[in-house]
Design an enzyme around this catalytic site. Structure first.
Site, PDB file in Angstrom:
ATOM      1  CG  HIS A 192      -4.867 -10.689   0.519  1.00  0.00           C
ATOM      2  ND1 HIS A 192      -5.632 -11.002   1.612  1.00  0.00           N
ATOM      3  CD2 HIS A 192      -4.417  -9.430   0.720  1.00  0.00           C
ATOM      4  CE1 HIS A 192      -5.652  -9.983   2.443  1.00  0.00           C
ATOM      5  NE2 HIS A 192      -4.912  -9.013   1.919  1.00  0.00           N
ATOM      6  CG  ASP A 193      -0.533  -7.679   0.717  1.00  0.00           C
ATOM      7  OD1 ASP A 193      -1.546  -8.078   1.324  1.00  0.00           O
ATOM      8  OD2 ASP A 193      -0.234  -6.472   0.638  1.00  0.00           O
ATOM      9  CB  THR A 194      -2.346 -11.053   4.245  1.00  0.00           C
ATOM     10  OG1 THR A 194      -2.393  -9.631   4.337  1.00  0.00           O
ATOM     11  CG2 THR A 194      -2.215 -11.628   5.640  1.00  0.00           C
ATOM     12  N   GLY A 221       6.058  -0.536  -4.043  1.00  0.00           N
ATOM     13  CA  GLY A 221       6.056  -1.751  -4.838  1.00  0.00           C
ATOM     14  C   GLY A 221       7.483  -2.187  -5.080  1.00  0.00           C
ATOM     15  NE  ARG A 222       8.199  -5.972  -1.530  1.00  0.00           N
ATOM     16  CZ  ARG A 222       8.778  -6.577  -0.519  1.00  0.00           C
ATOM     17  NH1 ARG A 222      10.035  -6.312  -0.204  1.00  0.00           N
ATOM     18  NH2 ARG A 222       8.118  -7.447   0.189  1.00  0.00           N
ATOM     19  CB  ALA A 276      -0.940  -0.002   1.199  1.00  0.00           C
ATOM     20  CG  ASN A 290      -7.974  -6.747   8.633  1.00  0.00           C
ATOM     21  OD1 ASN A 290      -7.164  -6.558   7.744  1.00  0.00           O
ATOM     22  ND2 ASN A 290      -8.875  -7.719   8.577  1.00  0.00           N
ATOM     23  CB  THR A 307       0.169  -0.234   5.486  1.00  0.00           C
ATOM     24  OG1 THR A 307       1.258   0.206   4.669  1.00  0.00           O
ATOM     25  CG2 THR A 307      -0.845   0.876   5.609  1.00  0.00           C
TER      26      THR A 307
END
Length: 493
Positions: free
Chosen positions: A252-254, A20-21, A17, A313, A276
């Site tokens: 989903h990054d998580t 980026g990489r 968020a 969350n 974040t």
């Protein structure tokens, strides 16, 4: 005789968020090594009509990073590419009359955009007419109530008229996969954050979609992590320097981060994927859809290999990052975060903490002012120095993490013996120590790059290590640099 698979070179596009990489990784039977080939900024862009993502800038950064990864892979080349990002946000697409060209209708809206609040009332008003209350919705989708879940965004989108023009919808990582391959799919871990996926069967809830009046045709076919989607389009291949297969990961990054948590025994471990946001929870085999879980604010999101991410969350390092950003603007130069946290460690324990999940902290113009208002409303003393502010924020996050672990353990009946902190929060030694202190459990910090590692590992299994278990994949991250924080007695903490 079993043939040991060779090493494999893969690339992860990992969009967070705030940044980026692209990561180039080499995975073999012993472990995984990686390097970041390109890092680029990400953040909201405010225009008069609201808060959006600059998705074209992200696409440009992804292509530049993939070109560097192709060069780094050498003569054997990349075996695959995978994409992950944050959840819930999407792009709307429309085909031209010939159906040969599909265009993005507008920049994707940011989940912190003010318009999303209106969608909550619209959704629940529509469902009330069909006798589905909030408990009934949770029993179907298993999601913690968050005002920016995709179903609320879509209700707000429809009221603005843009949804009527769309032929399709793709979540952010699926949108990049479409631009890479020309194939539109919906990867299931991210689809599970929309509120429109059945928590029990991992299928689009057609009945719910119909009740809310969304066109079913908007939603692409679902695929699981490890699915080979297709090869890069000729135009993309020319730009990055090679034709490369694209594999769906835990997009989903998580989901990717949890896939890389070095849990020796998931039944006795909790995780905190901390950036974040702080995603605090357990890995389950089946969703927990009880009313008690709903009231406790726990969500059931799809994980890799059919696992369930049962988590809460917490607003996470957003609070600290926004406070530091405000101070840096006031000073016209960056604040030294390492020095600030070192000074914060010497501050006394705050007598009153803040609730990180107060809606006032979602998108304030001034984070410190919002925190001060929160304290004043409770009759608490406002910190006088920046180190005291930092201690308050970090201590409040640690308390929220510990409380979420305790609640998850109680709801599931599990005996949680260790907490794994992965992501950027693993570098915050004060946060890790205070989480150990407040939870009474050891904290194992690392790997920091868990999201990219999970992305790389799922790809590697798809192209070279077929049949390996999730635990076998995780064993490769155990060689990462990890730090352990033992809980201190109360008088020492």
């Amino acid at each position: 005789m079993t043939t040991i698979p060779p090493a494999v070179e893969v690339a992860a596009v990992d969009l967070g968020a705030t940044s980026g990489r692209v990561v180039h990784g080499r995975v073999d039977t012993d472990g995984v090594t990686f390097e970041v080939t390109h890092r680029f900024w990400n953040g909201p862009v405010r225009t008069p009509d609201g808060l959006s993502w600059d998705v074209l800038s992200l696409w440009r950064g992804a292509l530049d990073g993939l070109a560097a990864a192709v060069r780094a892979a050498g003569p054997d080349g990349l075996a695959s590419i995978g994409v992950d990002s944050w959840a819930v946000d999407y792009g709307l697409l429309r085909a031209d009359a010939s159906r040969d060209t599909v265009r993005l209708l507008a920049n994707p809206r940011h989940y912190r955009d003010d318009r999303n609040a209106a969608g909550v009332d619209l959704v629940h008003a529509a469902l009330d007419h069909t006798a589905i209350d909030r408990a009934g919705l949770y029993a179907r989708n298993g999601l913690q109530f968050l005002p920016f879940n995709t179903l609320y965004q879509l209700a707000a989108e429809r009221s603005g008229g843009l949804l009527d023009l769309a032929d399709g919808l793709l979540l952010i990582p699926d949108l990049l996969i479409y631009w890479l391959t020309g194939k539109g799919v919906a990867e299931v871990t991210n689809a599970s954050t929309t509120g429109l996926l059945g928590a029990a069967d991992r299928a689009w809830d057609d009945d719910l979609i119909d009740r809310l009046g969304f066109p079913r045709s908007l939603f692409a076919d679902l695929v699981d992590p490890g699915t080979r989607v297709g090869a890069t389009l000729p135009t993309v291949s020319a730009e990055i320097g090679a034709a490369v297969p694209v594999v769906a990961v835990g997009s989903h990054d998580t989901a990717s981060a949890v896939a890389a948590v070095p849990m020796a025994d998931p039944s006795t471990a909790a995780y905190v994927s901390c950036g974040t946001w702080g995603l605090v929870g357990l890995e389950l085999e089946t969703p927990m859809l009880t009313e008690e879980a709903r009231l406790a604010g726990f969500t059931n999101e799809a994980g890799v290999d059919g696992r369930v991410r049962f988590l809460h969350n917490v607003m996470g390092l957003w609070l600290l990052n926004e406070a530091v950003a405000g101070w840096s603007r006031a000073d016209v130069e960056p604040v030294d975060l390492v020095a600030l946290l070192a000074a914060a460690a010497d501050e006394p324990t705050p007598p009153v903490l803040v609730d990180p999940n107060d809606p006032a902290f979602l998108a304030p113009a001034d984070m410190v002012a919002a925190l001060a208002d929160h304290l004043t409303a409770r009759g608490a003393v406002v910190p006088a120095t920046r180190p005291a502010w930092a201690r308050l924020i970090v201590e409040s996050l640690a308390a929220a993490f510990a409380d979420a672990v305790d609640t998850a353990a109680r709801l599931t009946g599990r005996d949680v013996e260790v907490i794994h902190v992965v992501g950027g929060g693993a570098l915050n030694t004060l946060l890790c120590q205070l989480t150990a202190d407040r939870s009474g459990r050891p904290v194992v910090a690392g790997p920091v790059e868990a999201t990219a590692l999970g992305n790389l590992l799922v790809q590697a299994r798809a192209v070279a290590f077929a049949g390996e278990s999730l635990e076998a994949l995780r064993s490769r991250t155990a060689s990462s640099e990890l730090a352990t924080y033992a809980p201190r007695p109360r008088h020492q903490a």
